[in-house]
Design a protein around this motif. Structure first.
Motif, short mmCIF file in Angstrom:
data_model
loop_
_atom_site.label_atom_id
_atom_site.label_comp_id
_atom_site.label_asym_id
_atom_site.label_seq_id
_atom_site.Cartn_x
_atom_site.Cartn_y
_atom_site.Cartn_z
N GLY A 104 0.81 -1.22 0.00
CA GLY A 104 0.00 0.00 0.00
C GLY A 104 0.83 1.26 0.00
N SER A 105 2.10 1.16 0.47
CA SER A 105 2.96 2.34 0.47
C SER A 105 3.27 2.83 -0.94
N GLU A 106 3.13 1.93 -1.92
CA GLU A 106 3.39 2.32 -3.31
C GLU A 106 2.38 3.35 -3.80
N ILE A 107 1.17 3.36 -3.19
CA ILE A 107 0.15 4.32 -3.62
C ILE A 107 0.61 5.75 -3.34
N ALA A 108 1.09 5.98 -2.12
CA ALA A 108 1.58 7.31 -1.78
C ALA A 108 2.80 7.69 -2.62
N PHE A 109 3.71 6.73 -2.82
CA PHE A 109 4.91 6.99 -3.61
C PHE A 109 4.54 7.33 -5.05
N MET A 132 5.27 10.83 -7.19
CA MET A 132 5.95 10.86 -8.48
C MET A 132 5.08 11.52 -9.55
N LYS A 133 3.78 11.25 -9.49
CA LYS A 133 2.85 11.86 -10.44
C LYS A 133 2.86 13.38 -10.29
N LEU A 134 2.91 13.84 -9.03
CA LEU A 134 2.94 15.27 -8.76
C LEU A 134 4.22 15.91 -9.30
N MET A 135 5.36 15.26 -9.04
CA MET A 135 6.65 15.83 -9.45
C MET A 135 6.81 15.84 -10.97
N TYR A 138 -7.62 22.11 -8.92
CA TYR A 138 -8.71 21.32 -9.50
C TYR A 138 -8.23 20.54 -10.72
N GLY A 139 -7.46 21.19 -11.58
CA GLY A 139 -6.96 20.53 -12.79
C GLY A 139 -6.09 19.33 -12.46
N MET A 140 -5.28 19.44 -11.42
CA MET A 140 -4.42 18.33 -11.01
C MET A 140 -5.25 17.15 -10.52
N ILE A 141 -6.24 17.44 -9.67
CA ILE A 141 -7.05 16.37 -9.08
C ILE A 141 -8.00 15.77 -10.12
N ALA A 142 -8.59 16.62 -10.97
CA ALA A 142 -9.54 16.13 -11.97
C ALA A 142 -8.86 15.65 -13.25
N ILE A 183 -2.06 18.94 -2.69
CA ILE A 183 -2.28 18.15 -3.91
C ILE A 183 -1.80 16.72 -3.71
N LEU A 184 -0.64 16.56 -3.08
CA LEU A 184 -0.09 15.23 -2.83
C LEU A 184 -1.03 14.40 -1.97
#
Length: 441
Positions: free
Chosen positions: A44-49, A53-56, A164-168, A293-294
């Motif tokens: 499950g820790s991979e979800i946060a990781f 990475m998606k954010l960066m 909003y754009g990031m989340i949606a 956002i993270l």
């Protein structure tokens, strides 16, 4: 335990942590990571990781610190104050002219900063004392500043629409273009209301005395026009390059940041203190949004994995028998209720995993819904008893402006915002025409 119960436990745990006063990103991120570890173990820790990475890797996020920097540079260097002086002189002879000029100032600040807090700070510190000194009605001008500052989260470059754009997972460029006409329409409705009311009740917004007008020469007027036009020129050069296709969104934000710094330098206002304050505030705001956002991405990933969104869709459409528009209206009402207690980013992060996929499943355009969400946030900001803008104004207003005055002042402007929301819901092209035109070209 069923997935629906797990989703309900996650949501209630998050709300409980938020009520304790913990930071938004900490409460949401903790619930997301704890739920992921309990459900899927170490994996499950991979979800946060993965969310980090998606954010960066999200390239448009570079616009966030650059636009925030541009807004604070214009504010800290006093260039925004020049703009108000220009409005003051040019609009002074009209009844309610300074209040109308204040709306113009707020639109300009919104177009430079993207945050309602910046508009409120400038309006309360520069415009409010001057309006009260000129004999303007304290209730009306308090409402003017609160309503005008709320435009910061709708008129591009809106930081809320970036979130909003990031989340949606929607293009920020399209969202910003979608906010242009609704934001200008709302500003126009504010101006129309002020003009009509001050014409009917001139004592609410007295014109600049004739003796004072005579003291201001034509040369003084044009000198002020030259000084005040600089911030507006920065904004239009930045957006013009983007709309004409010469620069990308990120490049436009860099142009804006560089132009604001150059303008402060040429005016002799780029001091060490101005630079330190600008960088400190930019870093604080940018880091806050990145953490939020993270946390939202991580929470949304766990929620998607549980299938909670499909369960809620089934509840509304199958079990309760509601139509798509009824569900949409209920969502907007829930935003207004939450806005009495939470700020816009907290609201979006809490309900985004539920609402955004549901809106898409109901067949609505997610770009259009982003504008609806933002307008509803503006309404929530100004809704008693705990609207965000109400308490900001209470903290910044002089002692003669009471909390009761602040509550009364927002009523007509909230009604105007509701009218704008209804118009955008009935006529989606108000929001969608400009992005469709630009991206089709």
């Amino acid at each position: 335990m069923s997935y629906n119960v797990i989703a309900l436990l996650m949501f209630s745990s998050m709300m409980l942590l938020l009520l304790t006063g913990k930071r938004v990103f900490g409460a949401i991120g903790f619930v997301a990571v704890a739920a992921a570890l309990l459900l899927w173990g170490d994996g499950g820790s991979e979800i946060a990781f993965s969310a980090a990475m998606k954010l960066m890797k999200w390239y448009p996020l570079l616009t966030l610190p650059l636009f925030v920097y541009m807004g604070y540079m214009l504010s800290e260097s006093g260039l925004a104050e020049d703009l108000y002086r220009m409005f003051h002189v040019w609009m002074g002879p009209v009844h309610g002219g300074l209040a109308i000029g204040t709306i113009g100032l707020m639109v300009a600040i919104s177009a430079m900063n993207g945050l309602s807090v910046a508009g409120m700070a400038i309006g309360a510190s520069i415009a409010l004392p001057e309006l009260l000194r000129r004999g303007y009605d304290k209730i009306m001008v308090t409402g003017v500043i609160q309503a005008g500052s709320s435009l910061g989260i709708l008129i591009p470059p809106s930081v809320v629409l970036v979130l909003y754009g990031m989340i949606a997972r929607q293009p920020v460029g399209q969202l910003w273009l979608a906010g242009v006409f609704p934001g200008l329409m709302m500003a126009g409705l504010f101006v129309l209301y002020i003009a009509i009311r001050c014409r009917l009740q001139p004592q609410l917004g007295p014109a600049l005395p004739e003796e004072e007008r005579r003291q201001i020469t034509r040369a003084d007027k044009f000198k002020l026009l030259q000084a005040g036009i600089i911030p507006v020129f920065i904004f239009f050069s930045m957006t013009g390059l983007f709309l004409l296709g010469y620069t990308s969104l990120v490049e436009s934000s860099a142009v804006g940041a560089a132009a604001a710094t150059l303008a402060a330098l040429l005016k002799g206002r780029l001091t060490r203190k101005v630079m330190e304050e600008t960088l400190r505030k930019t870093l604080a705001i940018s880091c806050m949004f990145m953490w939020i956002i993270l946390a939202a991405l991580c929470f949304g990933a766990v929620f998607d994995g549980l299938g909670a969104v499909r369960a809620i869709e089934s509840l509304f459409l199958d079990n309760l028998g509601l139509g798509p528009w009824q569900v949409l209206i209920l969502m907007q009402l829930s935003f207004i209720i939450m806005g009495m207690f939470l700020d816009d980013t907290a609201m979006l992060v809490i309900v985004a995993p539920l609402y955004i996929p549901l809106v898409g499943a109901l067949g609505f355009d997610l770009i259009w819904y982003g504008v609806l969400y933002t307008i509803t946030c503006q309404i929530a900001y100004m809704t008693p008893p705990f609207g965000y803008n109400l308490f900001l104004m209470r903290a910044m207003a002089p002692p003669e402006v009471t909390l009761r005055d602040i509550y009364v002042s927002v009523t007509p402007f909230v009604l105007i915002m509701v009218l704008a929301l209804v118009l955008v819901m009935i006529f989606p092209q108000i929001a969608l025409w400009l992005p469709e035109l630009h991206y089709a070209r």
